[in-house]
Design an enzyme around this catalytic site. Structure first.
Site, PDB file in Angstrom:
ATOM      1  N   SER A   1      -6.789   1.908   2.894  1.00 24.22           N
ATOM      2  CA  SER A   1      -5.547   2.685   2.241  1.00 24.22           C
ATOM      3  C   SER A   1      -5.854   3.667   0.902  1.00 24.22           C
ATOM      4  O   SER A   1      -6.894   3.587   0.641  1.00 24.22           O
ATOM      5  CB  SER A   1      -4.445   1.708   2.081  1.00 24.22           C
TER       6      SER A   1
ATOM      7  N   TYR B   1      -0.579  -4.939  -3.409  1.00 19.97           N
ATOM      8  CA  TYR B   1      -0.827  -3.958  -1.949  1.00 19.97           C
ATOM      9  C   TYR B   1      -2.461  -2.654  -1.968  1.00 19.97           C
ATOM     10  O   TYR B   1      -3.418  -3.027  -1.675  1.00 19.97           O
ATOM     11  CB  TYR B   1      -0.277  -3.161  -1.574  1.00 19.97           C
TER      12      TYR B   1
END
Length: 249
Positions: free
Chosen positions: A141, A155
């Site tokens: 990501s 995350y």
């Protein structure tokens, strides 16, 4: 080299589901794994109808059941003969600021996004080393570029972790026929973020995944997707002061 048989985890929804559609349209055989077998079967029916001649095999898999990861990957290989590419895509997006009483949610994200990704990489590399061929793709990501605050702290850390893991595997394989790619998606609309409104630079699922598939097919070591503006944003995130990056995130 055409990677004919492609295994995708987390394939019942979001980016994984759309990657399955786009690779099927390229004529690839697919091994699709996810927890929700009903959705996988529906997707399988859709793909076979739209793309006659391809093979689509599906298996129920909770990637947090690490023994099952090895079992299911082995079953896919036995059914298709080879696994030419594995896309480690299954992941979790929930999290809360540390110290606010949500350790279990943060732990679940950490286990799913890193430990279970490790299991998938291990299972993939066992197959690829035996074949002496293959392409491992790890979906990270853009949040991996820096430590981020708030709900993104855990995350972002897990996505940075899997990116470092992929680079370590790549370092082991520099002189081998096995390739490793790390994909850093930017803001691509999916079920994980469908409730997030008015996010700058968000692109729709189909064009966003098209950029991912294009990067995967090139088998580059790393790619930010879509390339514009996320390659530039990645440079900025890595080099701007943390205070500015925190505001941007």
């Amino acid at each position: 080299m055409t990677r004919k048989n492609i295994l995708i985890t987390g394939a019942s929804s979001g980016l994984g589901e759309e990657m399955a559609r786009q690779f099927a349209a390229l004529g690839r055989n697919l091994a699709l794994a996810a927890r929700r077998t009903g959705r996988l079967e529906t997707l399988r029916t859709e793909l076979l109808k739209a793309n006659p001649g391809i093979k689509v095999v599906v298996r129920a898999l909770d990637v947090n059941d690490h023994d099952a990861v090895f079992k299911v990957f082995g079953e896919f290989k036995a059914e298709l003969g080879t696994i030419d590419r594995v896309i480690v895509n299954a992941g979790l997006g929930k999290g809360q600021p540390l110290g606010t009483g949500y350790f279990e949610a943060n732990k679940q994200t950490a286990v799913t996004n890193f430990v279970s990704a490790l299991a998938q990489c291990e299972a993939s590399m066992e197959i690829f080393r035996e074949q002496n061929a293959g392409h491992l793709v790890v979906i990270s990501s853009m949040s991996a570029m820096r430590g981020l605050g708030g709900n993104l702290s855990t995350y972002a850390a897990t996505k940075a972790g899997v990116a470092a893991l992929a680079e370590g595997i790549r370092a082991d394989l520099l002189k081998s026929p096995i390739n490793v790619s790390t994909i850093y998606p930017g803001y691509i609309r999916s079920e994980m973020n469908e409730k997030v409104k008015k996010t700058p630079l968000m692109v729709d699922t189909v064009p966003g995944v098209q950029s991912m598939v294009k990067a995967i097919e090139k088998e580059s070591a790393e790619a930010c997707t879509p390339a514009w503006p996320w390659t530039l944003m990645g440079f900025a995130m890595r080099n701007l002061p943390l205070g500015i990056v925190a505001k941007l995130s």
